[in-house]
Design a protein around this motif. Structure first.
Motif, PDB file in Angstrom:
ATOM      1  N   ILE A 184      42.874  33.545  47.203  1.00 62.74           N
ATOM      2  CA  ILE A 184      43.116  34.927  46.806  1.00 62.74           C
ATOM      3  C   ILE A 184      41.839  35.716  47.044  1.00 62.74           C
ATOM      4  O   ILE A 184      40.757  35.321  46.594  1.00 62.74           O
ATOM      5  N   GLU A 185      41.945  36.806  47.757  1.00 63.95           N
ATOM      6  CA  GLU A 185      40.795  37.682  47.989  1.00 63.95           C
ATOM      7  C   GLU A 185      40.911  38.886  47.082  1.00 63.95           C
ATOM      8  O   GLU A 185      41.918  39.588  47.081  1.00 63.95           O
ATOM      9  N   GLN A 186      39.888  39.106  46.272  1.00 66.10           N
ATOM     10  CA  GLN A 186      39.915  40.202  45.316  1.00 66.10           C
ATOM     11  C   GLN A 186      38.516  40.784  45.179  1.00 66.10           C
ATOM     12  O   GLN A 186      37.571  40.083  44.793  1.00 66.10           O
ATOM     13  N   GLY A 187      38.400  42.065  45.519  1.00 69.76           N
ATOM     14  CA  GLY A 187      37.109  42.740  45.388  1.00 69.76           C
ATOM     15  C   GLY A 187      36.009  42.071  46.173  1.00 69.76           C
ATOM     16  O   GLY A 187      34.863  42.009  45.715  1.00 69.76           O
ATOM     17  N   LEU A 192      41.946  36.225  36.830  1.00 69.23           N
ATOM     18  CA  LEU A 192      41.321  37.029  37.888  1.00 69.23           C
ATOM     19  C   LEU A 192      40.540  38.193  37.281  1.00 69.23           C
ATOM     20  O   LEU A 192      39.483  38.580  37.810  1.00 69.23           O
ATOM     21  N   SER A 193      41.024  38.717  36.155  1.00 73.42           N
ATOM     22  CA  SER A 193      40.302  39.813  35.510  1.00 73.42           C
ATOM     23  C   SER A 193      38.990  39.329  34.908  1.00 73.42           C
ATOM     24  O   SER A 193      37.996  40.066  34.881  1.00 73.42           O
ATOM     25  N   VAL A 194      38.982  38.094  34.417  1.00 70.63           N
ATOM     26  CA  VAL A 194      37.739  37.515  33.902  1.00 70.63           C
ATOM     27  C   VAL A 194      36.741  37.343  35.041  1.00 70.63           C
ATOM     28  O   VAL A 194      35.547  37.635  34.906  1.00 70.63           O
ATOM     29  N   ILE A 195      37.244  36.879  36.186  1.00 70.09           N
ATOM     30  CA  ILE A 195      36.370  36.675  37.344  1.00 70.09           C
ATOM     31  C   ILE A 195      35.773  38.002  37.816  1.00 70.09           C
ATOM     32  O   ILE A 195      34.578  38.096  38.126  1.00 70.09           O
ATOM     33  N   SER A 196      36.606  39.033  37.834  1.00 73.46           N
ATOM     34  CA  SER A 196      36.147  40.334  38.338  1.00 73.46           C
ATOM     35  C   SER A 196      35.418  41.160  37.284  1.00 73.46           C
ATOM     36  O   SER A 196      34.814  42.188  37.601  1.00 73.46           O
ATOM     37  N   GLY A 197      35.512  40.737  36.007  1.00 75.32           N
ATOM     38  CA  GLY A 197      34.836  41.459  34.942  1.00 75.32           C
ATOM     39  C   GLY A 197      35.577  42.676  34.459  1.00 75.32           C
ATOM     40  O   GLY A 197      34.977  43.597  33.882  1.00 75.32           O
ATOM     41  N   THR A 198      36.902  42.706  34.634  1.00 76.01           N
ATOM     42  CA  THR A 198      37.691  43.876  34.236  1.00 76.01           C
ATOM     43  C   THR A 198      38.566  43.591  33.018  1.00 76.01           C
ATOM     44  O   THR A 198      39.560  44.268  32.789  1.00 76.01           O
ATOM     45  N   THR A 199      38.220  42.582  32.207  1.00 79.73           N
ATOM     46  CA  THR A 199      39.072  42.179  31.089  1.00 79.73           C
ATOM     47  C   THR A 199      39.271  43.293  30.075  1.00 79.73           C
ATOM     48  O   THR A 199      40.315  43.390  29.438  1.00 79.73           O
TER      49      THR A 199
END
Length: 496
Positions: A226-229, A449-456
């Motif tokens: 999965i590619e995200q940000g 994925l939100s934890v990984i991206s820091g958007t929790t």
């Protein structure tokens, strides 16, 4: 080594008397009954011998004391008290804290189950409470490919409340009707339902499913990048630790490495465990192939600790084919868990903790920190099951047992997670929105994925209709909640 002696039992043989009053009845004649020996109870003797030697709680169960076999008359009498070997195993020999040891009247069923092969309709589901009267509903977690269920009109997220017209309920282990789902019946009909205004409401639809022999499951359910940000995230949904898929599993990590992922998600939400060597392989693929660093250290009973309690290390090859391990050498991994996450899945989490930042998303895990092995009536191999020795198994005793042998602690000495491993980010599955497994919008994956991206902090993941977990379909199979140490425990020859 037990010594066997004879137990002499006397009986009376009554001779039929004639109705003719002129005939004097013959006197009663005492006649010896056949002498009973240990050989008259081969299954019970096999079970007791294995449990006395290998069982983790042997020292805590009075019926497993060495003294039980000191007097052979008493020992034979003890074995004779339970005609049913299963009752002998469960009612007489298990420690009160043991939730997972198992027995089977046919070792082939047990072995197949531990290899992911079973008699199944292919429907994997969870059970949850609803209402106020211990009523239970089922929710479909996923459907096994090429199964009876896969050709039926049933899919992930569907809900059922009745089986053959009977409402499911669960009060306790002794008071429930879950055998409607997990009994010997090959075919059953599910009564389906919907969620209406926060209530489970039957919708009148019925779906009939039939179990099929020898259904196998590929445990590698989903693997993708999965590619995200600008971040490449490897995602692996792995549903059981099966040795037959170790090479395929190694290829998955090779692909993750080739695609240059920097983060990894292990989805163990429905994984009940399996072979420990496969767990060591996954951990090595995550962390590295440092064969001099301890992954786990087993703790056995006092009889076995000195001989068997040596550590197991990270590996640089797969256990069976000895193929070089593809490793990512990560310093962080994300793991999705639920109450159905057990045993070898928990072992990966606990074993990696001293080396890797393990970030757990979901709910508390099952809490099975014990391991087991398969035993059959093959005394020349110390009763360990060996697929190359099936011709050596006593043909008059097909029984097998899967007792708990010990607990695995990590390199820091920690193994105390009987109550389950606590998530860093708590989130129950949402019956109203289970989502599509592997889809980036599926709630547990989206949260990770939100934890990984820091958007929790920017998203609300609170479930509308959270699971009130009872159990799941895999827990009623022999492999359910297993941590199988075959290949790591080396049998020693014994005399009998």
């Amino acid at each position: 080594m037990k010594k066997y002696i004879w137990l002499l039992a006397m009986g009376l043989l009554f001779v039929n008397c004639s109705n003719d009053d002129n005939i004097i009845p013959e006197p009663e004649i005492e006649q010896e009954k056949p002498v009973q020996t240990v050989d008259d109870y081969p299954v019970q003797d096999f079970i007791w011998t294995v449990m006395n030697t290998f069982y983790f709680w042997q020292g805590d169960v009075p019926e497993l004391a060495d003294s039980k076999a000191t007097n052979e008359d008493d020992y034979v009498s003890f074995l004779s008290e339970n005609d049913d070997p299963a009752s002998f195993f469960y009612d007489r020999l298990l420690f009160s804290e043991d939730r997972f040891s198992a027995v089977s009247d046919d070792y082939r069923d047990l072995v197949n189950s531990l290899q992911g092969i079973s008699k199944s309709n292919g429907l994997e589901f969870g059970l949850s409470f609803f209402g106020n009267n211990n009523e239970v509903f089922g929710y479909v977690q996923y459907v096994i490919k090429n199964s009876n269920a896969s050709s039926s009109d049933i899919r992930r997220g569907d809900i059922f409340v009745t089986v053959d017209g009977n409402q499911l309920y669960y009060n306790s282990a002794e008071d429930n009707n879950l055998d409607l789902l997990f009994g010997s019946n090959d075919t059953y009909t599910l009564g389906m339902a919907d969620i209406v205004d926060q209530t489970i409401v039957p919708n009148g639809t019925e779906i009939t499913l039939t179990k099929q022999e020898g259904l196998g499951e590929d445990p590698i359910f989903i693997d993708k990048v999965i590619e995200q940000g600008g971040i490449k995230v490897g995602y692996l949904m792995y549903n059981m630790f099966l040795a037959d898929y170790d090479d395929k599993l190694n290829d998955v990590f090779g692909n993750f490495s080739d695609q240059g992922i920097s983060e990894l998600i292990l989805d163990f939400r429905y994984n009940p465990g399996g072979r420990v060597t496969s767990a060591i392989q996954i951990a090595s693929s995550v962390y590295g192939t440092q064969t001099d660093e301890i992954f786990i250290r087993p703790r056995f009973n006092n009889k076995l600790q000195q001989d068997f309690g040596t550590p197991d290390y990270f590996t640089d090859v797969t256990f069976d084919s000895e193929t070089p391990i593809n490793t990512l050498k990560l310093d962080r991994v994300y793991v999705i868990t639920t109450e159905a996450t057990a045993s070898a899945s928990e072992l990966v989490i606990n074993g990696l903790e001293p080396y890797v930042d393990v970030i757990q998303i979901g709910t508390l895990t099952t809490g099975k920190n014990e391991f087991s092995n398969t035993f059959v009536d093959d005394p020349e191999n110390a009763y360990f099951y060996d697929p190359d020795r099936v011709n050596e198994i006593n043909p008059n005793n097909m029984w097998a047992i899967q007792p708990l042998l010990g607990r695995n602690e990590n390199a820091d000495g920690f193994s105390d997670y009987t109550s389950g491993l606590v998530p860093d980010y708590q989130l129950e599955e949402d019956i109203a929105n289970l989502g599509t497994l592997g889809d980036e919008n599926e709630p547990l994956l989206a949260r990770t994925l939100s934890v990984i991206s820091g958007t929790t902090a920017k998203a609300d993941f609170a479930p509308e209709f959270p699971v009130k977990y009872v159990t799941n379909s895999k827990m009623f199979k022999f492999e359910g909640s297993s941590m199988l140490m075959d290949g790591l425990i080396k049998p020693k020859k014994t005399t009998h």
